[in-house]
Design a protein around this motif. Structure first.
Motif, PDB file in Angstrom:
ATOM      1  N   LYS A 124     -10.052  -3.515   7.991  1.00 54.88           N
ATOM      2  CA  LYS A 124     -11.174  -2.717   7.469  1.00 54.88           C
ATOM      3  C   LYS A 124     -10.684  -1.351   6.994  1.00 54.88           C
ATOM      4  N   ILE A 125      -9.765  -0.747   7.751  1.00 55.30           N
ATOM      5  CA  ILE A 125      -9.203   0.536   7.345  1.00 55.30           C
ATOM      6  C   ILE A 125      -8.493   0.390   6.003  1.00 55.30           C
ATOM      7  N   ALA A 126      -7.744  -0.688   5.833  1.00 56.61           N
ATOM      8  CA  ALA A 126      -7.032  -0.915   4.569  1.00 56.61           C
ATOM      9  C   ALA A 126      -8.012  -1.100   3.410  1.00 56.61           C
ATOM     10  N   LYS A 127      -9.090  -1.843   3.630  1.00 54.23           N
ATOM     11  CA  LYS A 127     -10.086  -2.049   2.575  1.00 54.23           C
ATOM     12  C   LYS A 127     -10.813  -0.755   2.225  1.00 54.23           C
ATOM     13  N   ILE A 128     -11.139   0.030   3.238  1.00 54.70           N
ATOM     14  CA  ILE A 128     -11.799   1.326   2.997  1.00 54.70           C
ATOM     15  C   ILE A 128     -10.872   2.228   2.183  1.00 54.70           C
ATOM     16  N   ALA A 129      -9.618   2.294   2.602  1.00 58.08           N
ATOM     17  CA  ALA A 129      -8.651   3.139   1.899  1.00 58.08           C
ATOM     18  C   ALA A 129      -8.528   2.727   0.435  1.00 58.08           C
ATOM     19  N   GLY A 130      -8.421   1.431   0.197  1.00 60.23           N
ATOM     20  CA  GLY A 130      -8.319   0.942  -1.174  1.00 60.23           C
ATOM     21  C   GLY A 130      -9.546   1.292  -1.995  1.00 60.23           C
ATOM     22  N   ALA A 131     -10.717   1.127  -1.402  1.00 56.36           N
ATOM     23  CA  ALA A 131     -11.970   1.415  -2.110  1.00 56.36           C
ATOM     24  C   ALA A 131     -12.109   2.904  -2.423  1.00 56.36           C
ATOM     25  N   LEU A 132     -11.559   3.743  -1.542  1.00 56.31           N
ATOM     26  CA  LEU A 132     -11.696   5.188  -1.721  1.00 56.31           C
ATOM     27  C   LEU A 132     -10.494   5.816  -2.417  1.00 56.31           C
ATOM     28  N   GLY A 133      -9.495   4.999  -2.743  1.00 56.03           N
ATOM     29  CA  GLY A 133      -8.344   5.491  -3.500  1.00 56.03           C
ATOM     30  C   GLY A 133      -7.360   6.316  -2.699  1.00 56.03           C
ATOM     31  N   VAL A 134      -7.257   6.040  -1.408  1.00 53.90           N
ATOM     32  CA  VAL A 134      -6.289   6.739  -0.559  1.00 53.90           C
ATOM     33  C   VAL A 134      -5.492   5.705   0.221  1.00 53.90           C
TER      34      VAL A 134
ATOM     35  N   HIS B  75       8.171  -0.758  -9.037  1.00 50.87           N
ATOM     36  CA  HIS B  75       8.868  -2.019  -9.298  1.00 50.87           C
ATOM     37  C   HIS B  75       9.211  -2.780  -8.022  1.00 50.87           C
ATOM     38  N   GLY B  76       9.471  -2.051  -6.937  1.00 52.57           N
ATOM     39  CA  GLY B  76       9.863  -2.694  -5.689  1.00 52.57           C
ATOM     40  C   GLY B  76       8.708  -3.089  -4.791  1.00 52.57           C
ATOM     41  N   LEU B  77       7.476  -2.884  -5.240  1.00 58.60           N
ATOM     42  CA  LEU B  77       6.310  -3.165  -4.400  1.00 58.60           C
ATOM     43  C   LEU B  77       5.706  -4.532  -4.707  1.00 58.60           C
ATOM     44  N   SER B  78       4.991  -5.068  -3.737  1.00 51.53           N
ATOM     45  CA  SER B  78       4.216  -6.290  -3.970  1.00 51.53           C
ATOM     46  C   SER B  78       3.013  -5.937  -4.847  1.00 51.53           C
ATOM     47  N   ASP B  79       2.328  -6.940  -5.350  1.00 54.88           N
ATOM     48  CA  ASP B  79       1.147  -6.691  -6.191  1.00 54.88           C
ATOM     49  C   ASP B  79       0.096  -5.878  -5.449  1.00 54.88           C
ATOM     50  N   ALA B  80      -0.167  -6.225  -4.182  1.00 53.10           N
ATOM     51  CA  ALA B  80      -1.176  -5.507  -3.397  1.00 53.10           C
ATOM     52  C   ALA B  80      -0.748  -4.062  -3.163  1.00 53.10           C
ATOM     53  N   GLU B  81       0.537  -3.868  -2.833  1.00 52.44           N
ATOM     54  CA  GLU B  81       1.037  -2.511  -2.616  1.00 52.44           C
ATOM     55  C   GLU B  81       0.985  -1.693  -3.914  1.00 52.44           C
ATOM     56  N   ARG B  82       1.295  -2.338  -5.018  1.00 49.49           N
ATOM     57  CA  ARG B  82       1.256  -1.659  -6.325  1.00 49.49           C
ATOM     58  C   ARG B  82      -0.169  -1.231  -6.659  1.00 49.49           C
ATOM     59  N   ASP B  83      -1.138  -2.092  -6.409  1.00 50.40           N
ATOM     60  CA  ASP B  83      -2.541  -1.749  -6.654  1.00 50.40           C
ATOM     61  C   ASP B  83      -2.963  -0.555  -5.799  1.00 50.40           C
ATOM     62  N   MET B  84      -2.553  -0.553  -4.535  1.00 50.32           N
ATOM     63  CA  MET B  84      -2.905   0.550  -3.645  1.00 50.32           C
ATOM     64  C   MET B  84      -2.233   1.847  -4.115  1.00 50.32           C
ATOM     65  N   ALA B  85      -0.968   1.742  -4.514  1.00 51.26           N
ATOM     66  CA  ALA B  85      -0.247   2.933  -4.981  1.00 51.26           C
ATOM     67  C   ALA B  85      -0.907   3.495  -6.243  1.00 51.26           C
ATOM     68  N   LEU B  86      -1.297   2.630  -7.154  1.00 53.37           N
ATOM     69  CA  LEU B  86      -1.962   3.096  -8.374  1.00 53.37           C
ATOM     70  C   LEU B  86      -3.314   3.722  -8.068  1.00 53.37           C
ATOM     71  N   SER B  87      -4.038   3.161  -7.125  1.00 55.99           N
ATOM     72  CA  SER B  87      -5.311   3.756  -6.711  1.00 55.99           C
ATOM     73  C   SER B  87      -5.083   5.146  -6.138  1.00 55.99           C
ATOM     74  N   TYR B  88      -4.040   5.274  -5.363  1.00 52.21           N
ATOM     75  CA  TYR B  88      -3.698   6.557  -4.749  1.00 52.21           C
ATOM     76  C   TYR B  88      -3.335   7.600  -5.814  1.00 52.21           C
ATOM     77  N   VAL B  89      -2.532   7.199  -6.784  1.00 50.43           N
ATOM     78  CA  VAL B  89      -2.142   8.105  -7.870  1.00 50.43           C
ATOM     79  C   VAL B  89      -3.363   8.504  -8.684  1.00 50.43           C
ATOM     80  N   ARG B  90      -4.238   7.555  -8.971  1.00 50.92           N
ATOM     81  CA  ARG B  90      -5.465   7.886  -9.712  1.00 50.92           C
ATOM     82  C   ARG B  90      -6.336   8.871  -8.926  1.00 50.92           C
ATOM     83  N   PHE B  91      -6.407   8.677  -7.604  1.00 50.92           N
ATOM     84  CA  PHE B  91      -7.162   9.592  -6.764  1.00 50.92           C
ATOM     85  C   PHE B  91      -6.580  10.998  -6.849  1.00 50.92           C
ATOM     86  N   LEU B  92      -5.262  11.086  -6.736  1.00 52.36           N
ATOM     87  CA  LEU B  92      -4.604  12.391  -6.811  1.00 52.36           C
ATOM     88  C   LEU B  92      -4.861  13.085  -8.152  1.00 52.36           C
TER      89      LEU B  92
END
Length: 113
Positions: free
Chosen positions: A47-57, A91-108
Motif C-alpha cells: 500500500k505504501i508503494a502504491k500511495i507513493a507511486g500515485a503521489l509521485g514520490v 537504463h538499469g532499472l526494471s519497468d516498474a522501477e523506471r515508472d516510479m523514478a519518472l514519477s519522482y522526477v516529474r514530481f520534483l
C-alpha cells in the motif's frame, strides 16, 4: 512530518480526493482518511508503494527515510550531462522501477504529467 501528514499534503497538492487516492491504492476513502489522521499506524508495504507511486514520490520519502532534494553537484551540471546520467540510471532499472523514478522526477519538476 509523519507519513499521514505527507500523504495528505501531497494528495491535496495534486488536487486528489480521498476517494481518488483510495481507488488507485485499492482501499476505501475512509481508510485513506485514517492513514492521514494516524488512526492506522501499520501500513502494508504494498500500500505504501502504491500511495507513493500515485503521489509521485518514493516509498522512502513517505517513510521519512529520505528528503526530496537535488544535490548541489547535480544543480551545477550542464543539462546534457544530467540527462546522460539520468538515462544511464534509468537504463538499469526494471519497468516498474523506471515508472516510479519518472514519477519522482516529474514530481520534483512540478509537472502533472
Amino acid at each position: 512530518m509523519d507519513i499521514g501528514e505527507k500523504i495528505k499534503q501531497l494528495r491535496t497538492e495534486k488536487d486528489m480526493t480521498l476517494e481518488e487516492l483510495g481507488n488507485i491504492v485499492g482501499v476505501g476513502k475512509s481508510t485513506v482518511r485514517k492513514w492521514e489522521c494516524g488512526m492506522i499506524a501499520n501500513m502494508r508495504r504494498d500500500k505504501i508503494a502504491k500511495i507513493a507511486g500515485a503521489l509521485g514520490v518514493t516509498p522512502a520519502y513517505l517513510m521519512g527515510w529520505e528528503e526530496i532534494e537535488v544535490s548541489p553537484e547535480v544543480e551545477a551540471m550542464p543539462r546534457d550531462v544530467v540527462t546522460e546520467e539520468i538515462m544511464d540510471v534509468l537504463h538499469g532499472l526494471s519497468d516498474a522501477e523506471r515508472d516510479m523514478a519518472l514519477s519522482y522526477v516529474r514530481f520534483l519538476a512540478g509537472s502533472s504529467k
